[in-house]
Design an enzyme around this catalytic site. Structure first.
Site: not given
Length: 304
Positions: A155-157
């Site tokens: 996940p990059c958020q």
């Protein structure tokens, strides 16, 4: 072998192929798939984490239609000229044997598309990577044996410049929900890369590839910590190359997108001379696993 006429051009065609036109109309290019009834010989088994709808999986496997301008002329990866600027890529020796994502819509997209190649829905696991690792640690048989490659776009958020950039201190848990006060910090969304590292510990692939947004590299020492943690997999059993930021447009993808790519290679899968080269300060070009640009997007080169 028969021939199928598409846009007044002939491409090899056999009864083992299926024609699908639910994505584009029959007036355009029908999509052609060859179902994979059994694992190909000398193939490489891929375990896909954070799979989404399968973008990275398709990149490894090939056998999909794309724009001919995305490839240099006479590229060996192109199998057929479909006509009107489209080409069909070759099937590679990579085969996905495990995929996972927490989003039900990702599971639906992945399984619907991949079943055309003969992939069973059971390959996709709609659970958090944290839950999968914990189930394995409890004695359940979760991950397949004989894995050659582990991939994952964790996940990059929490690293993106479009977000709050909380990094490892994410306010979300492994399922994307707001974290409760008593939840362990290592199960936050920003630390799911470490659970990918634990899957690498378990499956011991020859190679792993992880990707994330460019914003990760300028968020304090986050990149260095992640690189060190990946390198510690299987008791420091991996050589992790210096992560590189690659721009999609430099490789024929028609979009402006930058991603940092981590590549790790298991030491005992390498020859001594390869280990020496990969650990040298100046990496010899013939040992560099990162691709050279094929298109002039952010690079200026008249030969591209």
């Amino acid at each position: 072998m028969k021939e199928k006429k598409i846009h007044s051009k002939s491409i090899p065609y056999s009864d083992s192929y299926e024609i699908h036109s639910d994505i584009v109309s029959e007036a355009q290019i029908p999509l052609m798939f060859k179902p994979i009834e059994e694992e190909p010989k000398n193939h490489y088994r891929v375990l896909s984490l954070f799979s989404g709808c399968g973008g990275m999986d398709l990149g490894f496997e090939g056998n999909f239609i794309t724009c001919e301008k995305s490839f240099p002329s006479k590229d060996p990866n192109v199998e057929y000229d479909m006509g009107d600027g489209w080409v069909l890529l070759r099937k590679t020796k990579f085969k996905t044997v495990f995929a996972n994502d927490i989003l039900p819509e990702a599971q639906l997209a992945w399984t619907t598309y991949m079943k055309r190649f003969g992939y069973a829905q059971e390959i996709f696991h709609n659970q958090s990577i944290v839950d999968l690792v914990k189930m394995h640690q409890s004695g359940a048989e979760i991950f397949p044996n004989g894995i050659d490659v582990v991939t994952g776009g964790f996940p990059c958020q929490d690293f993106s410049v479009a977000g709050k950039r909380l990094g490892f201190d994410s306010l979300k848990d492994d399922k994307g929900k707001t974290r409760q006060a008593d939840q362990p910090s290592e199960e936050s969304r920003g630390k799911l890369y470490y659970w990918m590292k634990q899957v690498i510990d378990i499956t011991r692939p020859k190679v792993f590839v992880a990707e994330n947004v460019k914003g990760l590299v300028n968020l304090g020492n986050v990149k260095d910590i992640i690189q060190q943690d990946f390198a510690s997999a299987d008791g420091n059993g991996y050589i992790v190359l210096t992560p590189q930021v690659l721009h999609a447009g430099n490789y024929g993808v028609p979009e402006s997108r930058e991603r940092v790519i981590f590549i790790g290679i298991r030491r005992d899968a390498l020859r001594p001379e390869a280990i020496k080269a990969l650990e040298s300060e100046q990496l010899p070009p013939e040992y560099n696993p990162y691709p050279l640009p094929t298109h002039a997007c952010t690079v200026k080169d008249s030969s591209l």
